[in-house]
Design a protein around this motif. Structure first.
Motif, PDB file in Angstrom:
ATOM      1  N   GLU A 244      75.200  93.027 -47.728  1.00 54.22           N
ATOM      2  CA  GLU A 244      76.000  92.742 -47.647  1.00 54.22           C
ATOM      3  C   GLU A 244      76.565  91.411 -47.802  1.00 54.22           C
ATOM      4  O   GLU A 244      76.199  90.859 -48.912  1.00 54.22           O
ATOM      5  CB  GLU A 244      76.075  92.745 -46.160  1.00 54.22           C
ATOM      6  N   GLY A 245      77.970  91.170 -47.836  1.00 57.28           N
ATOM      7  CA  GLY A 245      78.647  89.913 -48.201  1.00 57.28           C
ATOM      8  C   GLY A 245      78.229  88.645 -48.135  1.00 57.28           C
ATOM      9  O   GLY A 245      77.252  88.680 -47.242  1.00 57.28           O
ATOM     10  N   VAL A 246      78.458  87.816 -48.928  1.00 61.59           N
ATOM     11  CA  VAL A 246      77.495  86.071 -49.057  1.00 61.59           C
ATOM     12  C   VAL A 246      78.891  85.078 -47.842  1.00 61.59           C
ATOM     13  O   VAL A 246      79.656  85.602 -48.067  1.00 61.59           O
ATOM     14  CB  VAL A 246      77.564  85.365 -50.060  1.00 61.59           C
ATOM     15  N   SER A 247      77.535  85.022 -46.923  1.00 57.88           N
ATOM     16  CA  SER A 247      78.531  83.859 -46.012  1.00 57.88           C
ATOM     17  C   SER A 247      77.096  82.850 -45.935  1.00 57.88           C
ATOM     18  O   SER A 247      76.417  82.874 -45.509  1.00 57.88           O
ATOM     19  CB  SER A 247      78.900  84.756 -44.350  1.00 57.88           C
ATOM     20  N   PRO A 248      77.445  81.318 -44.827  1.00 56.00           N
ATOM     21  CA  PRO A 248      77.677  80.619 -44.332  1.00 56.00           C
ATOM     22  C   PRO A 248      75.780  81.892 -43.423  1.00 56.00           C
ATOM     23  O   PRO A 248      74.969  80.499 -43.510  1.00 56.00           O
ATOM     24  CB  PRO A 248      77.773  80.121 -43.893  1.00 56.00           C
ATOM     25  N   GLN A 249      75.861  82.163 -43.037  1.00 55.23           N
ATOM     26  CA  GLN A 249      75.196  82.915 -41.922  1.00 55.23           C
ATOM     27  C   GLN A 249      73.717  83.679 -42.064  1.00 55.23           C
ATOM     28  O   GLN A 249      73.770  84.717 -41.161  1.00 55.23           O
ATOM     29  CB  GLN A 249      75.900  83.388 -40.506  1.00 55.23           C
ATOM     30  N   ALA A 403      76.190  81.325 -33.337  1.00 56.17           N
ATOM     31  CA  ALA A 403      75.499  82.210 -34.871  1.00 56.17           C
ATOM     32  C   ALA A 403      74.428  83.207 -33.272  1.00 56.17           C
ATOM     33  O   ALA A 403      73.997  82.858 -32.231  1.00 56.17           O
ATOM     34  CB  ALA A 403      74.144  81.991 -35.253  1.00 56.17           C
ATOM     35  N   GLU A 404      74.242  84.552 -33.053  1.00 55.42           N
ATOM     36  CA  GLU A 404      73.513  85.576 -32.702  1.00 55.42           C
ATOM     37  C   GLU A 404      72.147  85.281 -33.177  1.00 55.42           C
ATOM     38  O   GLU A 404      71.994  85.626 -34.081  1.00 55.42           O
ATOM     39  CB  GLU A 404      74.210  87.013 -33.103  1.00 55.42           C
ATOM     40  N   ILE A 405      71.248  84.935 -32.494  1.00 54.95           N
ATOM     41  CA  ILE A 405      70.280  84.435 -33.451  1.00 54.95           C
ATOM     42  C   ILE A 405      68.805  85.923 -32.250  1.00 54.95           C
ATOM     43  O   ILE A 405      68.197  85.847 -32.925  1.00 54.95           O
ATOM     44  CB  ILE A 405      69.739  83.646 -33.139  1.00 54.95           C
ATOM     45  N   SER A 471      71.560  73.423 -39.047  1.00 58.91           N
ATOM     46  CA  SER A 471      72.340  73.041 -40.620  1.00 58.91           C
ATOM     47  C   SER A 471      73.207  74.129 -40.790  1.00 58.91           C
ATOM     48  O   SER A 471      73.916  74.487 -40.118  1.00 58.91           O
ATOM     49  CB  SER A 471      71.038  74.299 -41.296  1.00 58.91           C
ATOM     50  N   ASP A 472      74.331  73.661 -41.736  1.00 56.04           N
ATOM     51  CA  ASP A 472      75.287  74.462 -42.673  1.00 56.04           C
ATOM     52  C   ASP A 472      75.108  75.479 -42.819  1.00 56.04           C
ATOM     53  O   ASP A 472      76.252  76.355 -42.864  1.00 56.04           O
ATOM     54  CB  ASP A 472      76.064  73.695 -43.512  1.00 56.04           C
ATOM     55  N   THR A 473      73.944  76.015 -43.463  1.00 58.95           N
ATOM     56  CA  THR A 473      73.816  76.756 -44.611  1.00 58.95           C
ATOM     57  C   THR A 473      73.040  77.884 -44.199  1.00 58.95           C
ATOM     58  O   THR A 473      71.858  76.878 -43.800  1.00 58.95           O
ATOM     59  CB  THR A 473      74.710  77.084 -45.545  1.00 58.95           C
ATOM     60  N   VAL A 478      65.470  79.170 -46.731  1.00 59.30           N
ATOM     61  CA  VAL A 478      64.661  79.754 -46.902  1.00 59.30           C
ATOM     62  C   VAL A 478      64.384  78.878 -48.060  1.00 59.30           C
ATOM     63  O   VAL A 478      65.273  78.042 -49.219  1.00 59.30           O
ATOM     64  CB  VAL A 478      65.241  81.043 -47.185  1.00 59.30           C
ATOM     65  N   LEU A 479      62.738  79.016 -48.248  1.00 60.72           N
ATOM     66  CA  LEU A 479      62.104  78.311 -49.310  1.00 60.72           C
ATOM     67  C   LEU A 479      63.055  78.647 -51.305  1.00 60.72           C
ATOM     68  O   LEU A 479      63.665  77.845 -51.175  1.00 60.72           O
ATOM     69  CB  LEU A 479      60.795  78.702 -49.288  1.00 60.72           C
ATOM     70  N   PHE A 480      63.405  79.966 -51.279  1.00 62.69           N
ATOM     71  CA  PHE A 480      63.774  80.518 -52.174  1.00 62.69           C
ATOM     72  C   PHE A 480      65.008  81.808 -52.015  1.00 62.69           C
ATOM     73  O   PHE A 480      64.477  82.755 -52.386  1.00 62.69           O
ATOM     74  CB  PHE A 480      62.769  80.884 -53.752  1.00 62.69           C
ATOM     75  N   PRO A 481      66.894  81.158 -52.076  1.00 63.23           N
ATOM     76  CA  PRO A 481      66.942  82.270 -51.591  1.00 63.23           C
ATOM     77  C   PRO A 481      67.854  82.379 -52.707  1.00 63.23           C
ATOM     78  O   PRO A 481      67.704  81.548 -54.173  1.00 63.23           O
ATOM     79  CB  PRO A 481      68.524  80.781 -51.136  1.00 63.23           C
ATOM     80  N   LEU A 482      68.547  83.713 -53.180  1.00 60.68           N
ATOM     81  CA  LEU A 482      69.056  84.614 -54.034  1.00 60.68           C
ATOM     82  C   LEU A 482      70.460  84.382 -54.346  1.00 60.68           C
ATOM     83  O   LEU A 482      71.025  83.158 -53.520  1.00 60.68           O
ATOM     84  CB  LEU A 482      68.997  85.729 -53.419  1.00 60.68           C
ATOM     85  N   THR A 483      69.764  83.078 -55.830  1.00 55.34           N
ATOM     86  CA  THR A 483      71.725  83.048 -56.380  1.00 55.34           C
ATOM     87  C   THR A 483      71.477  83.572 -58.014  1.00 55.34           C
ATOM     88  O   THR A 483      70.998  84.221 -58.319  1.00 55.34           O
ATOM     89  CB  THR A 483      70.935  81.658 -56.506  1.00 55.34           C
ATOM     90  N   ARG A 484      73.178  83.293 -57.919  1.00 50.07           N
ATOM     91  CA  ARG A 484      73.638  83.676 -58.849  1.00 50.07           C
ATOM     92  C   ARG A 484      73.410  84.128 -60.399  1.00 50.07           C
ATOM     93  O   ARG A 484      72.692  82.877 -60.785  1.00 50.07           O
ATOM     94  CB  ARG A 484      75.134  83.642 -59.019  1.00 50.07           C
TER      95      ARG A 484
END
Length: 492
Positions: A244-249, A403-405, A471-473, A478-484
């Motif tokens: 799904e799409g990238v978002s701060p949540q 946020a839905e937790i 946290s803002d995002t 997460v320890l190692f978030p996915l990046t482009r």
């Protein structure tokens, strides 16, 4: 890499080796963690600690060194008259910030009241070939923070604290469910269908079986198969994947805790989840009151409960019960000039449309812990219909700070009704709703062998941590978030 700095550090490594110093030692025996050593009484001797050198302050006949790791730091004192000229000179000439050192000595407190270890002997434990950035007060470059998380962990106190809290949370959650007599289980990541949630899956291919597979979007249907098989209380820490799409949540790869209890309904689960959150706060935060977005929230107070319909009516003026057809609901939102910027808004089913309306207009305004109940049935293909109103489900979500937790419900255990709903979802999917669920014959077969009453829940570790640490995002959780992938990564 700064070539000149790297060459200089390699030369120091060669020099250490030529002096008979083991440059890649296999171990160093410690008897205290850095955080423990800093609390020792003055005069405590034979203290052995190790860590990465984070600062060096040289004076004529003495040097102050700070070493650290994820859990703490400690100041060391290296004095020429106590260590000897050879070792004093070797340190000054051949050790750098970023290197690893093991030391033994005794504790004392400096005139500035800082607990310090006086070095009596030291061992070289590893050379950093790259320099740490100078004047670092926490890593400000967002891209570097995520791509090189090890630097962020090394240098940024907030990151250290947040991700240590994550580990404490995981430990607390396991302890809570084990104390409640739930059994921890594991279910498959590779699945033939994308059941268990409304989300678009990642797809892969199994060559030996010559078949396409999905990475799971949720462990739900397999955990329910375990209830069919005789388990009564189960939970799983499940790696899930949603395309799904990238978002701060949102993360595309995240850790979900999901569980089920036979013979329970969703109200039983509401009590369990409240107790769990309070247990986590006690174990990981040592408090039930935390500050979120400048507001102090006491989780020990009573939590609000509101229905999906009442919430949307309160915030938008729209009574969703008056619009059973999605096209009519869409016209009403446009008439009220409510902007919904979903790229596929025309193809969404009614459930997903209502969910998107809620997320855009209502959810951000829910700050204090709120149980959102009575979701429309077309938004919950696996939930049990309410006995008094079959257009609604026996379901709740816990929302905190927009946020839905936690998501939970009394489960649908009627295989005939489940087949009917999955057929409706499959029809939506064939008409362009990419997040609709597909038919799952294997799960329906399991249901046909009989299910007891069941209630289940799921929540993301990262989402919960994000909310509780303000946290803002979610990438910070997460320890190692996915990046482009960077352009230079594509070069051979």
């Amino acid at each position: 890499m700064n070539h000149e700095q790297s060459v200089g550090r390699i030369e120091k490594l060669v020099s250490l080796k030529s002096q008979g110093v083991p440059v890649f030692p296999d171990r160093f025996s410690t008897n205290y963690e850095l955080s423990e050593a800093s609390r020792l009484e003055n005069g405590t001797s034979a203290v052995r600690v190790a860590g990465r050198i984070m600062s060096i302050r040289n004076f004529k006949k003495l040097t102050f060194i700070t070493i650290s790791n994820i859990q703490g730091s400690l100041q060391l004192l290296l004095k020429k008259e106590e260590i000897g000229e050879l070792l004093f000179k070797r340190f000054l000439e051949l050790f750098d910030i970023g290197d690893f050192i093991g030391v033994e000595g005794r504790m004392y407190t400096t005139k500035t009241d800082e607990k310090t270890l006086r070095i009596e002997s030291y061992d070289f434990l590893g050379k950093a070939l790259r320099s740490l950035p100078e004047k670092w007060h926490g890593l400000n470059n967002i891209d570097v923070r995520y791509r090189q998380r090890y630097l962020d962990l090394m240098m940024t106190k907030d990151t250290q604290s947040r991700l240590l809290t994550r580990s404490k949370m995981v430990r607390a959650i396991r302890r809570f469910f084990e104390d409640e007599e739930f059994l921890e289980v594991e279910t498959p990541v590779l699945q033939h269908t994308s059941s268990g949630a409304l989300a678009k899956p990642f797809m892969t291919y199994h060559h030996s079986l010559d078949t396409e597979l999905n990475l799971r979007i949720a462990p739900e249907t397999y955990l329910k198969r375990l209830i069919v098989g005789g388990f009564t209380k189960v939970f799983e820490f499940a790696k899930c994947f949603r395309n799904e799409g990238v978002s701060p949540q949102h993360l595309q790869e995240f850790t979900m805790v999901e569980g089920y209890a036979a013979y329970w309904n969703y109200e039983d689960t509401m009590k369990l989840m409240r107790n769990m959150v309070l247990f986590i706060l006690d174990r990981a935060f040592n408090a039930t009151t935390i500050t979120i977005q400048g507001s102090t929230i006491d989780f020990s107070l009573e939590w609000d409960v509101i229905s999906f319909r009442d919430l949307i009516m309160r915030e938008t003026g729209i009574d969703i019960d008056l619009y059973p057809v999605v096209a009519e609901l869409h016209q009403e939102t446009k008439r009220r000039k409510i902007e919904l910027d979903h790229p596929d808004i025309e193809t969404l089913g009614r459930g997903n449309y209502i969910d998107y309306l809620y997320k855009k207009t209502c959810r951000p305004k829910l700050v204090k812990p709120t149980f959102l109940i009575q979701h429309p049935i077309d938004l919950s293909p696996l939930a049990r219909a309410n006995d008094a109103n079959t257009a609604l489900t026996d379901r709740f979500q816990l929302v905190v700070n927009g946020a839905e937790i936690i998501n939970a419900y009394s489960e649908l255990v009627d295989p005939i009704e489940q087949r009917k709903r999955l057929k409706a979802q499959a029809f939506l999917k064939s008409n362009g709703d990419l997040e609709a669920m597909e038919m799952d014959e294997d799960y329906l077969t399991a249901m046909e062998y009989g299910m007891p009453p069941i209630s289940g829940w799921g929540f993301g570790i990262e989402r919960l941590l994000m909310v509780l640490t303000d946290s803002d995002t979610i990438k910070d959780c997460v320890l190692f978030p996915l990046t482009r992938k960077r352009n230079e990564d594509n070069k051979s």
